[in-house]
Scaffold this active site. Structure first.
Site, PDB file in Angstrom:
ATOM      1  N   ALA A   1       0.832  -1.215   0.000  1.00  0.00           N
ATOM      2  CA  ALA A   1       0.000   0.000   0.000  1.00  0.00           C
ATOM      3  C   ALA A   1       0.860   1.255   0.000  1.00  0.00           C
ATOM      4  O   ALA A   1       0.430   2.310   0.454  1.00  0.00           O
ATOM      5  CB  ALA A   1      -0.911  -0.012   1.221  1.00  0.00           C
TER       6      ALA A   1
ATOM      7  N   ARG B   1      -1.109   8.113 -11.090  1.00  0.00           N
ATOM      8  CA  ARG B   1      -2.119   8.172 -12.141  1.00  0.00           C
ATOM      9  C   ARG B   1      -3.480   8.644 -11.621  1.00  0.00           C
ATOM     10  O   ARG B   1      -4.363   8.989 -12.386  1.00  0.00           O
ATOM     11  CB  ARG B   1      -2.238   6.806 -12.832  1.00  0.00           C
ATOM     12  CG  ARG B   1      -1.039   6.484 -13.702  1.00  0.00           C
ATOM     13  CD  ARG B   1      -0.944   5.005 -14.070  1.00  0.00           C
ATOM     14  NE  ARG B   1      -0.408   4.195 -12.976  1.00  0.00           N
ATOM     15  CZ  ARG B   1      -0.105   2.902 -13.064  1.00  0.00           C
ATOM     16  NH1 ARG B   1      -0.315   2.255 -14.201  1.00  0.00           N
ATOM     17  NH2 ARG B   1       0.378   2.235 -12.030  1.00  0.00           N
TER      18      ARG B   1
ATOM     19  N   ASN C   1     -47.666  13.614  16.133  1.00  0.00           N
ATOM     20  CA  ASN C   1     -47.812  14.042  14.743  1.00  0.00           C
ATOM     21  C   ASN C   1     -47.171  15.415  14.571  1.00  0.00           C
ATOM     22  O   ASN C   1     -47.483  16.354  15.304  1.00  0.00           O
ATOM     23  CB  ASN C   1     -49.296  14.118  14.395  1.00  0.00           C
ATOM     24  CG  ASN C   1     -49.497  14.375  12.908  1.00  0.00           C
ATOM     25  OD1 ASN C   1     -49.642  13.448  12.122  1.00  0.00           O
ATOM     26  ND2 ASN C   1     -49.484  15.639  12.518  1.00  0.00           N
TER      27      ASN C   1
END
Ligand code: UD1
Ligand code: CA
Length: 455
Positions: A12, A18, A361
């Site tokens: 890694a 690129r 609600n």
């Protein structure tokens, strides 16, 4: 299964030029998780005795991620090639006598099943096993030169002649080999090639010269993609997404248009949940069985329990927790808030830093005013509360069980249980006043036009 005689080295440390990015290549994400983490996850699935990550100097995030994933790390001071990189693990693995599995941190789609086949091949034949695949477009990959089924050597794309470039059997970057012998062979690799690098792939020819058996294990191209560019990253993402969606459908999740749904690596969706088109799952989401996510929702860091209905066009942000049978409708945003069983917030609402008790609600246009420009404050709404439309709840504030807030209220003081809270200006009606207003407006308009005619 535990593999005491297996150690893994993950390369890694490459610069990833690129990618044209300041971020180390292996930290670029697939489904929101760094490529390196995908590779480490596949490695961990084999339960090896050791995992060693080879990192570049100063790559703190790579070291941190390795530690988080339970891997050790060594630093490759200079990026002299993949062969040189593997050697950086030699000291860390001194005394280890077993099978060494080499993986690249930029091949995020590999699966533990394929790695097991590779390890098995190396262990059965007590030689080197290299993983290959047939590439539709072999460009950029090392070509595996075989004769009557035996692998002779691997030629890098940049070093290959025209005939070799036509070969479609490519090296995926993974190999399994017996340690510690393999390290002494790696020391024999030179760097006489186009890139002046110490190629891991030269190991094959050297091993053959030392009469070590070399075998090829072939895998599916979809698993082997090496990510060197942004375009390949996007390709890997697409492959990962379709793989995960297929797995979820196999497990019983319903998708109307799976190709339009984005899933994170850690997204959990239980069987019998149903996902509509154009839904994005960011990290940290759990959707329980029987929940329905309607089209165009953006969901991250949220848990959605059984029987909930979310969307269309809802946004759930980190810390949103919907208990059973909650309904969250269009243009509703929820952040760091628990909505208890059966709560309904169906339209155009922001609920942040709050609790909404069972069965309450929340009317259209309700806003919890949780931020005063400096700090965040909590809104506590009890059970069976009714919040009328277009109310603003100025936190910190508490609304007791069973209370009722009148539409259009600004509530900045606590409301007792079962109380009615009105926080708005009183309405005044003036009888017969409307025609007078209209007359005046028309007169003004006529005067203006007369003025225009004169000039
Ligand atoms: C490599 C292989 C190629 C194979 C392909 C598969 C070599 C020489 N070539 O090419 O045969 O087909 O992968 O995807 O092995 N790395 C280091 N230190 C270094 C150089 C690289 O840690 O000094 C790491 C990189 O971070 C990367 C991996 O090794 O994770 C592969 O390196 P990369 O430069 O991407 O090799 P490729 O050109 O893709
Ligand atoms: Ca690569």
């Amino acid at each position: 299964m535990k593999h005491d005689n297996l150690a893994v080295i993950v390369l890694a440390a490459g610069q990833g030029t690129r990618m044209k990015s300041a971020l180390p290549k292996v930290l670029h994400g697939i489904a929101g998780r760094p490529m390196l983490a995908h590779v480490l996850q596949a490695a961990k699935a084999l339960d090896p005795a050791r995992i060693v990550v080879v990192a570049a100097p100063g790559a703190e995030p790579v070291l941190r991620l390795s530690a988080e994933c339970g891997a050790e790390a060594v630093v490759q001071q200079r990026q002299l090639g993949t062969g040189h990189a593997v050697l950086q693990g030699e000291a860390a693995l001194a005394g280890f006598a077993g099978t060494l599995l080499v993986l690249f941190g930029d091949t995020p789609l590999l699966t533990p099943q394929t790695l097991l086949r590779l390890v098995d091949c190396a262990q059965t034949d007590a030689g080197i096993a290299a993983l290959g695949f047939r590439a539709r477009d072999p460009k950029g990959y090392g070509r595996m030169i075989t004769e009557r089924g035996t692998l002779l050597r691997i030629v890098e794309d940049k070093d290959a002649g025209d005939a070799e470039r036509k070969i479609d059997l490519c090296f995926a970057g993974m190999l399994a080999a017996p340690a510690p012998g393999i390290f002494s062979l790696l020391h024999k690799i030179g760097n006489q090639n186009v890139q002046s690098e110490f190629y891991l792939t030269d190991l094959i020819e050297i091993a053959r010269r030392h009469d070590l058996l070399v075998g090829v294990v072939e895998g599916a191209e979809a698993e082997m993609l090496g990510v060197n560019s942004r375009a390949q990253l996007a390709q890997a993402e697409a492959t990962f997404q379709s793989r995960r969606r297929a797995e979820l459908m196999d497990s019983g999740v319903a998708f109307t248009a799976p190709e339009t749904v984005f899933i994170s690596a850690d997204t959990v969706i239980e069987p019998e949940a149903s996902i509509g088109p154009y839904v994005v799952f960011g990290p940290g989401v759990t959707v329980k069985t029987g929940a329905t996510i309607l089209p165009f929702c953006h969901i991250e860091g949220a848990t959605i329990a059984q029987g909930c209905s979310v969307g269309p066009f809802a946004r759930l942000r980190p810390g949103a927790a919907l208990d059973s049978n909650v309904h969250v409708g269009n243009f509703v945003e929820i952040k760091n808030a628990r909505l208890e069983n059966g709560v309904k917030a169906n339209h155009l609402t922001y609920i942040g830093d709050a609790r909404v008790g069972e069965g309450s609600n929340i009317g259209a246009g309700t806003i919890t005013c949780n931020y005063d420009g400096a700090g965040k404050y909590f809104t506590d709404i009890g059970a069976r509360v009714f919040i009328g439309s277009d109310s603003t709840l100025v936190a910190p504030v508490k609304i007791g069980d069973g209370a009722y807030v009148a539409a259009g209220s600004t509530i900045d003081g606590n409301v007792e249980p079962d109380a009615l809270a009105l926080g708005r200006a009183r309405q005044v009606n003036k009888a017969g006043y409307a025609p007078k207003l209209k007359e005046r407006a028309l007169a003004r308009k006529a005067a203006k036009e007369a003025q225009k005619g004169k000039s």
